[in-house]
Design a protein around this motif. Structure first.
Motif, PDB file in Angstrom:
ATOM      1  N   LEU A 150      19.128 -88.475  32.927  1.00 23.54           N
ATOM      2  CA  LEU A 150      19.834 -88.890  31.716  1.00 23.54           C
ATOM      3  C   LEU A 150      19.559 -87.920  30.581  1.00 23.54           C
ATOM      4  O   LEU A 150      18.408 -87.612  30.283  1.00 23.54           O
ATOM      5  CB  LEU A 150      19.387 -90.294  31.303  1.00 23.54           C
ATOM      6  CG  LEU A 150      19.943 -90.800  29.967  1.00 23.54           C
ATOM      7  CD1 LEU A 150      21.448 -90.992  30.063  1.00 23.54           C
ATOM      8  CD2 LEU A 150      19.267 -92.096  29.551  1.00 23.54           C
ATOM      9  N   SER A 151      20.634 -87.455  29.959  1.00 22.19           N
ATOM     10  CA  SER A 151      20.517 -86.614  28.755  1.00 22.19           C
ATOM     11  C   SER A 151      21.244 -87.318  27.623  1.00 22.19           C
ATOM     12  O   SER A 151      22.416 -87.678  27.770  1.00 22.19           O
ATOM     13  CB  SER A 151      21.151 -85.239  28.988  1.00 22.19           C
ATOM     14  OG  SER A 151      20.521 -84.558  30.027  1.00 22.19           O
ATOM     15  N   LEU A 176      25.053 -88.687  27.641  1.00 25.11           N
ATOM     16  CA  LEU A 176      25.540 -89.656  26.666  1.00 25.11           C
ATOM     17  C   LEU A 176      25.349 -89.119  25.264  1.00 25.11           C
ATOM     18  O   LEU A 176      24.396 -88.384  24.995  1.00 25.11           O
ATOM     19  CB  LEU A 176      24.764 -90.975  26.799  1.00 25.11           C
ATOM     20  CG  LEU A 176      24.864 -91.738  28.121  1.00 25.11           C
ATOM     21  CD1 LEU A 176      23.902 -92.930  28.116  1.00 25.11           C
ATOM     22  CD2 LEU A 176      26.299 -92.199  28.369  1.00 25.11           C
ATOM     23  N   GLN A 177      26.249 -89.510  24.404  1.00 26.55           N
ATOM     24  CA  GLN A 177      26.039 -89.263  22.982  1.00 26.55           C
ATOM     25  C   GLN A 177      25.055 -90.301  22.466  1.00 26.55           C
ATOM     26  O   GLN A 177      25.005 -91.430  22.967  1.00 26.55           O
ATOM     27  CB  GLN A 177      27.358 -89.389  22.212  1.00 26.55           C
ATOM     28  CG  GLN A 177      28.353 -88.291  22.495  1.00 26.55           C
ATOM     29  CD  GLN A 177      27.903 -86.948  21.941  1.00 26.55           C
ATOM     30  OE1 GLN A 177      27.290 -86.885  20.880  1.00 26.55           O
ATOM     31  NE2 GLN A 177      28.202 -85.883  22.676  1.00 26.55           N
ATOM     32  N   GLU A 178      24.277 -89.929  21.488  1.00 28.01           N
ATOM     33  CA  GLU A 178      23.359 -90.877  20.874  1.00 28.01           C
ATOM     34  C   GLU A 178      24.131 -92.119  20.432  1.00 28.01           C
ATOM     35  O   GLU A 178      25.180 -92.002  19.783  1.00 28.01           O
ATOM     36  CB  GLU A 178      22.656 -90.232  19.679  1.00 28.01           C
ATOM     37  CG  GLU A 178      21.589 -91.102  19.061  1.00 28.01           C
ATOM     38  CD  GLU A 178      20.780 -90.374  18.006  1.00 28.01           C
ATOM     39  OE1 GLU A 178      21.052 -89.177  17.772  1.00 28.01           O
ATOM     40  OE2 GLU A 178      19.881 -90.991  17.429  1.00 28.01           O
ATOM     41  N   GLY A 179      23.639 -93.298  20.829  1.00 28.94           N
ATOM     42  CA  GLY A 179      24.307 -94.541  20.465  1.00 28.94           C
ATOM     43  C   GLY A 179      25.332 -95.035  21.484  1.00 28.94           C
ATOM     44  O   GLY A 179      25.812 -96.165  21.358  1.00 28.94           O
ATOM     45  N   LYS A 208      18.727 -93.129  22.373  1.00 26.61           N
ATOM     46  CA  LYS A 208      18.309 -92.076  21.456  1.00 26.61           C
ATOM     47  C   LYS A 208      17.906 -90.851  22.284  1.00 26.61           C
ATOM     48  O   LYS A 208      17.629 -90.979  23.490  1.00 26.61           O
ATOM     49  CB  LYS A 208      17.112 -92.551  20.621  1.00 26.61           C
ATOM     50  CG  LYS A 208      17.428 -93.743  19.734  1.00 26.61           C
ATOM     51  CD  LYS A 208      16.229 -94.124  18.899  1.00 26.61           C
ATOM     52  CE  LYS A 208      16.579 -95.280  17.954  1.00 26.61           C
ATOM     53  NZ  LYS A 208      15.430 -95.670  17.093  1.00 26.61           N
ATOM     54  N   PRO A 209      17.846 -89.677  21.665  1.00 31.90           N
ATOM     55  CA  PRO A 209      17.472 -88.466  22.419  1.00 31.90           C
ATOM     56  C   PRO A 209      16.151 -88.609  23.169  1.00 31.90           C
ATOM     57  O   PRO A 209      16.002 -88.051  24.263  1.00 31.90           O
ATOM     58  CB  PRO A 209      17.382 -87.396  21.323  1.00 31.90           C
ATOM     59  CG  PRO A 209      18.365 -87.844  20.291  1.00 31.90           C
ATOM     60  CD  PRO A 209      18.267 -89.355  20.291  1.00 31.90           C
ATOM     61  N   GLU A 210      15.220 -89.374  22.630  1.00 29.05           N
ATOM     62  CA  GLU A 210      13.929 -89.541  23.312  1.00 29.05           C
ATOM     63  C   GLU A 210      14.030 -90.377  24.590  1.00 29.05           C
ATOM     64  O   GLU A 210      13.050 -90.476  25.346  1.00 29.05           O
ATOM     65  CB  GLU A 210      12.880 -90.157  22.372  1.00 29.05           C
ATOM     66  CG  GLU A 210      13.302 -91.433  21.687  1.00 29.05           C
ATOM     67  CD  GLU A 210      13.807 -91.206  20.277  1.00 29.05           C
ATOM     68  OE1 GLU A 210      14.567 -90.221  20.061  1.00 29.05           O
ATOM     69  OE2 GLU A 210      13.458 -92.020  19.398  1.00 29.05           O
ATOM     70  N   ASP A 211      15.179 -90.966  24.852  1.00 31.25           N
ATOM     71  CA  ASP A 211      15.403 -91.678  26.114  1.00 31.25           C
ATOM     72  C   ASP A 211      15.779 -90.718  27.243  1.00 31.25           C
ATOM     73  O   ASP A 211      15.886 -91.121  28.399  1.00 31.25           O
ATOM     74  CB  ASP A 211      16.504 -92.734  25.959  1.00 31.25           C
ATOM     75  CG  ASP A 211      16.112 -93.847  25.001  1.00 31.25           C
ATOM     76  OD1 ASP A 211      16.983 -94.307  24.242  1.00 31.25           O
ATOM     77  OD2 ASP A 211      14.922 -94.240  25.015  1.00 31.25           O
TER      78      ASP A 211
END
Lengths: 114, 111
Positions: free
Chosen positions: B107-108, B13-16, B79-82
């Motif tokens: 998930l990335s 996923l893209q951030e957001g 967010k990337p930290e997810d």
């Protein structure tokens, strides 16, 4: 303070050797487990102990022998290691297995059998 | 036989960009359904427990829901930290109350 700690973090050994993994929890939990996570990340239960008594033994080869000296410790001894034993082994604990309590996991032991 | 499957196997996923992860289960008497997060080199970390169909739980950007056959983990504005592997697990009333895990969704989240 680490809640569930297991040692060693990495274990590299030759086929046919015998090795042990130690696990300790300081949460005061009654139930402890060993899980195996294979290369496809599938977590599969191996053993469950409740207050030092074996509750679950999931058709694991008898080369694997868990030992629980007290309810805070659950060690895993593996005899005659085989290539297929290579995986990450996780220790976990919970308050009470019958009351859908969440599991607390250790950080894992990566076992590589050469 | 009690069983848990998860889809997709991997998700970028893209951030957001919000999305959902699916967990389908077959169990003879559900005692509880769990979601865990696993970061590389670490043990799974508990997120939620759901007990009955219709129940929902939320934590920050994560929301877990449960029906009689499946559970969804909704991620809002990730967010990337997810980025992590998300594991679903079920505890059956039979089989000595053991907890059965699904294969996980990796998930990335790309910045």
């Amino acid at each position: 303070d680490t809640a569930v700690s297991q040692t060693p973090k990495y274990l590299v050994t030759q086929m046919g050797n015998d090795k042990s993994i130690k696990c300790e929890q300081n949460l005061g939990h009654d139930t402890m487990y060993w899980y195996k996570q294979d290369s496809k990340k599938f977590l599969k239960i191996m053993f469950s102990y409740n207050n030092k008594e074996l509750i679950i033994n999931e058709t694991v080869p008898n080369r694997f022998s868990p030992k629980s000296p007290d309810k805070a410790h659950l060690n895993l001894h593996i005899n005659s290691l085989e290539l297929g034993d290579s995986a990450v082994y996780f220790c976990a604990s919970s308050t009470n297995r019958e009351r859908n309590e969440k599991l607390f996991f250790g950080s894992g032991t990566q076992l590589s059998v050469l | 036989e009690d069983q848990v499957t998860q889809s997709p196997e991997a998700l970028r996923l893209q951030e957001g960009e919000s999305s959902s992860l699916n967990c389908s289960y077959t169990v003879s008497g559900l005692r509880g359904l769990f979601w865990y997060r696993q970061d590389p080199g670490k043990g799974p970390e508990f997120l939620f427990t759901l007990y009955s169909a219709g129940e929902e739980k939320e934590k920050e950007r994560l929301k877990a829901t449960l029906t009689k056959k499946e559970s969804f983990l909704h991620i809002t504005a990730p967010k990337p930290e997810d980025s992590a592997t998300y594991l679903c697990a079920v505890q059956a009333r039979t089989s000595y109350d053991k907890v059965i895990f699904g294969p996980g969704t990796s998930l990335s989240v790309i910045p």
